[in-house]
Scaffold this motif. Structure first.
Motif, mmCIF file in Angstrom:
data_model
loop_
_atom_site.group_PDB
_atom_site.id
_atom_site.type_symbol
_atom_site.label_atom_id
_atom_site.label_comp_id
_atom_site.label_asym_id
_atom_site.label_seq_id
_atom_site.Cartn_x
_atom_site.Cartn_y
_atom_site.Cartn_z
ATOM 1 N N ARG A 339 -8.976 -46.576 23.063
ATOM 2 C CA ARG A 339 -8.105 -45.041 23.944
ATOM 3 C C ARG A 339 -6.765 -45.791 25.208
ATOM 4 N NH1 ARG A 339 -10.201 -41.019 26.751
ATOM 5 N NH2 ARG A 339 -12.125 -41.814 27.346
ATOM 6 N N MET A 340 -7.359 -46.892 24.734
ATOM 7 C CA MET A 340 -6.504 -47.883 26.394
ATOM 8 C C MET A 340 -6.942 -46.929 27.556
ATOM 9 S SD MET A 340 -3.025 -48.699 24.562
ATOM 10 C CE MET A 340 -2.977 -49.997 25.164
ATOM 11 N N ASP A 341 -7.538 -46.556 27.494
ATOM 12 C CA ASP A 341 -7.905 -45.848 29.230
ATOM 13 C C ASP A 341 -8.856 -47.051 29.738
ATOM 14 O OD1 ASP A 341 -10.259 -46.504 27.747
ATOM 15 O OD2 ASP A 341 -10.970 -44.346 28.818
ATOM 16 N N LYS A 342 -9.334 -48.662 29.518
ATOM 17 C CA LYS A 342 -9.853 -49.139 29.836
ATOM 18 C C LYS A 342 -9.436 -50.392 30.038
ATOM 19 C CE LYS A 342 -13.627 -47.140 31.505
ATOM 20 N NZ LYS A 342 -13.535 -46.043 31.007
ATOM 21 N N LEU A 343 -8.588 -51.569 30.817
ATOM 22 C CA LEU A 343 -8.276 -52.743 29.983
ATOM 23 C C LEU A 343 -9.489 -53.901 30.277
ATOM 24 C CD1 LEU A 343 -4.922 -54.004 31.324
ATOM 25 C CD2 LEU A 343 -6.690 -55.832 31.312
ATOM 26 N N GLY A 344 -9.623 -54.695 29.739
ATOM 27 C CA GLY A 344 -11.361 -55.982 29.710
ATOM 28 C C GLY A 344 -10.344 -57.102 29.607
ATOM 29 N N PHE A 345 -11.044 -58.098 30.723
ATOM 30 C CA PHE A 345 -10.417 -59.408 30.626
ATOM 31 C C PHE A 345 -11.619 -59.881 29.566
ATOM 32 C CE2 PHE A 345 -8.022 -57.801 33.954
ATOM 33 C CZ PHE A 345 -6.703 -58.743 33.827
ATOM 34 N N LEU A 346 -11.669 -60.001 28.400
ATOM 35 C CA LEU A 346 -12.805 -60.566 27.859
ATOM 36 C C LEU A 346 -12.457 -62.914 27.961
ATOM 37 C CD1 LEU A 346 -14.221 -60.969 25.060
ATOM 38 C CD2 LEU A 346 -12.181 -61.523 23.858
ATOM 39 N N LYS A 347 -14.080 -62.717 27.405
ATOM 40 C CA LYS A 347 -13.957 -63.628 27.990
ATOM 41 C C LYS A 347 -14.698 -64.755 27.481
ATOM 42 C CE LYS A 347 -13.714 -65.475 32.966
ATOM 43 N NZ LYS A 347 -13.679 -66.280 33.852
ATOM 44 N N ASN A 349 -17.577 -65.701 24.482
ATOM 45 C CA ASN A 349 -19.035 -65.916 24.419
ATOM 46 C C ASN A 349 -19.269 -66.049 25.822
ATOM 47 O OD1 ASN A 349 -19.698 -65.889 21.813
ATOM 48 N ND2 ASN A 349 -18.374 -68.128 21.500
ATOM 49 N N ALA A 350 -19.148 -64.558 26.837
ATOM 50 C CA ALA A 350 -19.459 -64.904 28.553
ATOM 51 C C ALA A 350 -19.098 -63.635 28.877
ATOM 52 C CB ALA A 350 -18.398 -66.315 29.248
ATOM 53 N N LYS A 351 -19.508 -62.936 30.211
ATOM 54 C CA LYS A 351 -19.513 -61.962 30.906
ATOM 55 C C LYS A 351 -18.391 -62.027 31.233
ATOM 56 C CE LYS A 351 -20.940 -59.006 33.514
ATOM 57 N NZ LYS A 351 -22.531 -59.263 35.388
ATOM 58 N N GLY A 352 -16.884 -60.770 30.590
ATOM 59 C CA GLY A 352 -16.404 -60.994 30.836
ATOM 60 C C GLY A 352 -15.905 -59.255 32.308
ATOM 61 N N THR A 353 -14.627 -59.129 32.307
ATOM 62 C CA THR A 353 -14.977 -58.689 33.257
ATOM 63 C C THR A 353 -14.003 -56.504 32.605
ATOM 64 O OG1 THR A 353 -12.427 -59.068 34.421
ATOM 65 C CG2 THR A 353 -14.784 -59.210 35.423
ATOM 66 N N ALA A 354 -14.140 -55.696 33.783
ATOM 67 C CA ALA A 354 -13.167 -54.727 33.123
ATOM 68 C C ALA A 354 -12.651 -53.120 34.189
ATOM 69 C CB ALA A 354 -14.335 -54.095 31.959
ATOM 70 N N PHE A 355 -12.030 -53.176 33.830
ATOM 71 C CA PHE A 355 -10.974 -51.973 35.057
ATOM 72 C C PHE A 355 -10.773 -50.663 34.556
ATOM 73 C CE2 PHE A 355 -10.325 -56.602 36.172
ATOM 74 C CZ PHE A 355 -10.976 -56.326 38.398
ATOM 75 N N ASP A 356 -11.024 -49.974 34.814
ATOM 76 C CA ASP A 356 -10.148 -48.061 34.727
ATOM 77 C C ASP A 356 -9.001 -48.367 35.294
ATOM 78 O OD1 ASP A 356 -10.499 -45.315 34.250
ATOM 79 O OD2 ASP A 356 -9.781 -44.648 35.929
ATOM 80 N N VAL A 357 -7.944 -47.604 34.231
ATOM 81 C CA VAL A 357 -6.572 -48.363 34.211
ATOM 82 C C VAL A 357 -6.117 -47.027 34.628
ATOM 83 C CG1 VAL A 357 -4.183 -47.977 32.966
ATOM 84 C CG2 VAL A 357 -6.345 -49.400 31.523
ATOM 85 N N PRO A 358 -6.720 -45.904 34.596
ATOM 86 C CA PRO A 358 -6.014 -44.616 35.351
ATOM 87 C C PRO A 358 -5.891 -45.123 37.123
ATOM 88 C CG PRO A 358 -6.571 -43.551 33.825
ATOM 89 C CD PRO A 358 -7.189 -45.262 33.826
ATOM 90 N N SER A 359 -7.417 -45.256 37.276
ATOM 91 C CA SER A 359 -7.389 -45.294 38.747
ATOM 92 C C SER A 359 -6.864 -46.934 39.514
ATOM 93 C CB SER A 359 -9.092 -45.003 38.833
ATOM 94 O OG SER A 359 -10.054 -45.730 38.441
ATOM 95 N N GLY A 360 -7.924 -48.411 38.619
ATOM 96 C CA GLY A 360 -7.629 -49.724 38.846
ATOM 97 C C GLY A 360 -8.712 -49.970 39.225
ATOM 98 N N ARG A 361 -9.316 -49.154 39.161
ATOM 99 C CA ARG A 361 -10.851 -49.764 40.468
ATOM 100 C C ARG A 361 -11.503 -50.547 39.153
ATOM 101 N NH1 ARG A 361 -12.773 -44.044 42.708
ATOM 102 N NH2 ARG A 361 -10.774 -44.055 43.964
ATOM 103 N N SER A 362 -12.548 -51.632 38.958
ATOM 104 C CA SER A 362 -13.295 -52.062 38.450
ATOM 105 C C SER A 362 -14.427 -50.798 38.508
ATOM 106 C CB SER A 362 -13.570 -53.777 38.870
ATOM 107 O OG SER A 362 -14.732 -54.048 37.836
ATOM 108 N N VAL A 363 -15.070 -51.622 37.132
ATOM 109 C CA VAL A 363 -16.081 -51.014 35.868
ATOM 110 C C VAL A 363 -17.158 -51.923 35.629
ATOM 111 C CG1 VAL A 363 -14.627 -49.303 35.163
ATOM 112 C CG2 VAL A 363 -14.608 -50.881 34.069
ATOM 113 N N PRO A 364 -18.345 -51.359 34.605
ATOM 114 C CA PRO A 364 -18.939 -52.399 34.861
ATOM 115 C C PRO A 364 -18.724 -52.396 33.755
ATOM 116 C CG PRO A 364 -20.427 -50.397 35.930
ATOM 117 C CD PRO A 364 -18.782 -49.638 36.199
ATOM 118 N N VAL A 365 -18.953 -53.716 33.152
ATOM 119 C CA VAL A 365 -18.564 -54.371 32.068
ATOM 120 C C VAL A 365 -19.801 -54.200 30.942
ATOM 121 C CG1 VAL A 365 -19.232 -56.820 32.048
ATOM 122 C CG2 VAL A 365 -17.297 -56.445 31.132
#
Length: 449
Positions: A339-347, A349-365
Motif C-alpha cells: 500500500r506504499m504507506d511505509k518507506l523502507g531503506f533495505l540493506k 542481508n542486514a537490518k534496514g530502517t522503515a518510516f511511516d509515510v503519512p507521519s514521517g515517523r520511524s517504525v520498528p523494522v
C-alpha cells in the motif's frame, strides 16, 4: 540511492527510462483468483494487452528476439515470430509489440520483424492477434517501435534520419491516415484522441484528433518546468483521472556541465491546462507511476538531495514525507509495501530502517516487509546483432527489512508496480517468465506505464 542508469540517444537529445515488472507466485493467488505462469518465455520487454491477448518481446537462448502472443485468460502460447529492432537506442530498453483492438473486435499485433533489403533494415508486420496470420507489412529504415494510439497504430519512423516523422496507420490495412514531422511518443490515447510527447529542442505535449490528425491543443513543457528542458535524462507519463502527469529527469550536459530543467507536472487531457507543477524533484525507483503514486526527492541548486515525498497525482500536494535527516548514509535500496504507506531503506542481508509515510515517523523494522529490485547490478542482454546496453525489464522481489533477506515463498507484487487492466495484473519474474492474476484491481498504470 535511487536506481538510475545513464541513458543516451541519437540526434535529438532523446533517452529512455528504466523499464520494469516483477516476481511471481501469490499470497492472494488463492483459488478465488484466476492466475497463471508461463515459464516457457523469456520476456525482456514490457507487455502489451488488448482483446484478450498479451504480446511481448522475448529473447531466445541464442540471443535472437521474437514476438510472442499468449492468451490473457490462461497464459497459453498462441504464436511466435522472429522480432527485430532497427534504430532503437539502448537506453530505451527492448521495444514491445503494439496491440490494437478494432471496432469489429478484431485484435492486431504489430511488431518489427528482421529482414534487411536495400535501404530498409527491417519490416513492420501486422498479424491477427489470435492466429498470427499476417495482414500487412511496411518496410522500415529506423524506428523506436510501434505504439497503440486509440484505434490506430502510431509509429515514429526514419528516426535515424533528418526526415524523421510519425505516421498513424490503420491496423487492419496499414493504410497511412496522417503524419507529423519529427519524432513523437504516445503518452495517452482513447478512441477519439491521442496525446503525444513531441521530441524536439523545445519539447511539447500535444493533443490530436485520432482519426484526422487535427491539432486540439499544445503545451510546451517549459511552461510547466521552466526553460532548459532536455529529454536525454529520460521521461515518464501516467494518467490520473482526466489528467496526464509527466516527469522529465535531469540531464547533465557533458560539455557545459549544466543540469537541465527537471521535475513533475500535470496537464488536463481535455484542454492541456497545467494543473500543478513540481520543478526540481527527481522520481525515485522503485515507486508508483507518476499518474498513480509518485515518490520524489527534491534537489537544490547545489545538487544536494533532500528527503522523500509522496505526492497526490491529482493535486501535486505532499501527502507524506521523510526528512533528509532520516535518510541513511549509503548502501541502501528503496523498498515499499503493497500500500506504499511505509518507506523502507533495505540493506541486503542486514537490518534496514522503515518510516511511516503519512507521519514521517520511524517504525520498528522487525516486522516490516517491502518490495525492491531483485537485482541491483543487472547485466546487459546478450542480444544478437544489437549494440550493447539493452536491459530486460526489471523484476521486483519482497524482502524482510529487519534482516535484508528475501521473503520465501514469493508472492504477487503490488498493484503500484504491476498496474492493472480490466482486472488483470501482469509481471515477469527474474527468469523472464510471465505471470498474471485477475484479482479485480481497478485499472491503473504500473510503475513504468
Amino acid at each position: 540511492m535511487p536506481v538510475l542508469r545513464p541513458l543516451w540517444k541519437t540526434s535529438i537529445a532523446l533517452a529512455g527510462t528504466l523499464a520494469a515488472t516483477a516476481c511471481s507466485g501469490s499470497d492472494a493467488a488463492t483459488s478465488k483468483f484466476p492466475t497463471w505462469h508461463n515459464a516457457q518465455v523469456n520476456a525482456v520487454s514490457r507487455t502489451a494487452v488488448a482483446g484478450g491477448v498479451v504480446a511481448v518481446t522475448a529473447m531466445k537462448p541464442d540471443g535472437a528476439l521474437e514476438t510472442v502472443a499468449v492468451g490473457l485468460r490462461d497464459g497459453k502460447r498462441l504464436w511466435a515470430h522472429p522480432a527485430a529492432m532497427a534504430g532503437r537506442l539502448p537506453g530505451m530498453g527492448v521495444s514491445a509489440p503494439a496491440i490494437v483492438e478494432t471496432p469489429a473486435k478484431q485484435s492486431v499485433v504489430v511488431a518489427l520483424d528482421p529482414g534487411r533489403k536495400g535501404r530498409w533494415n527491417a519490416t513492420l508486420i501486422a498479424r491477427d492477434a489470435r492466429s498470427g496470420a499476417q495482414k500487412w507489412t511496411r518496410p522500415i529504415h529506423s524506428t523506436f517501435g510501434p505504439q497503440r494510439c486509440g484505434p490506430y497504430v502510431c509509429l515514429s519512423e526514419h528516426t535515424a534520419l533528418a526526415k524523421a516523422r510519425m505516421v498513424v496507420l490503420d491496423p487492419m490495412t496499414g493504410r497511412q491516415l496522417w503524419q507529423l514531422p519529427g519524432i513523437s511518443e504516445v503518452e495517452w490515447s482513447d478512441q477519439s484522441r491521442v496525446v503525444l510527447l513531441r521530441m524536439a529542442a523545445n519539447p511539447m505535449i500535444e493533443s490530436y484528433e485520432a482519426k484526422t490528425g487535427k491539432l486540439q491543443w499544445q503545451q510546451p513543457i517549459e511552461q510547466a518546468l521552466g526553460p532548459g528542458t532536455d529529454l536525454s535524462g529520460g521521461w515518464a507519463f501516467g494518467a490520473s483521472g482526466g489528467d496526464l502527469v509527466g516527469y522529465v529527469a535531469p540531464y547533465t550536459n557533458p560539455r557545459t556541465k549544466k543540469v537541465s530543467t527537471f521535475g513533475l507536472f500535470s496537464v488536463g487531457v481535455a484542454d492541456g491546462t497545467i494543473n500543478w507543477m513540481r520543478p526540481s524533484v527527481v522520481r525515485v525507483y522503485p515507486s508508483g507511476n507518476p499518474g498513480f503514486a509518485p515518490v520524489v526527492r527534491p534537489v537544490d541548486q547545489q545538487g544536494v538531495y533532500g528527503g522523500f515525498a509522496r505526492l497526490d497525482p491529482a493535486t501535486g500536494r505532499v501527502v507524506g514525507q521523510i526528512s533528509s535527516a532520516d535518510v541513511p548514509g549509503s548502501g541502501w535500496w528503496l523498498a515499499f509495501p503493497d500500500r506504499m504507506d511505509k518507506l523502507g531503506f533495505l540493506k541486503h542481508n542486514a537490518k534496514g530502517t522503515a518510516f511511516d509515510v503519512p507521519s514521517g515517523r520511524s517504525v520498528p523494522v522487525e516486522e516490516e516487509r517491502g518490495w525492491s529490485f531483485c537485482v541491483t547490478d543487472p547485466k546487459p542482454l546478450p542480444l544478437r546483432g544489437q549494440p550493447p546496453g539493452f536491459y530486460s525489464t526489471a523484476a521486483l522481489c519482497e524482502y524482510e527489512l529487519g534482516t535484508g533477506k528475501r521473503v520465501s515463498p514469493v508472492s504477487v507484487p503490488p498493484p503500484w508496480f504491476t498496474g492493472s487492466q480490466d482486472g488483470w495484473r501482469l509481471w515477469r519474474d527474474e527468469k523472464g517468465g510471465l505471470h498474471a492474476i485477475n484479482d479485480h484491481t481497478a485499472t491503473a498504470p504500473g510503475m513504468y506505464g
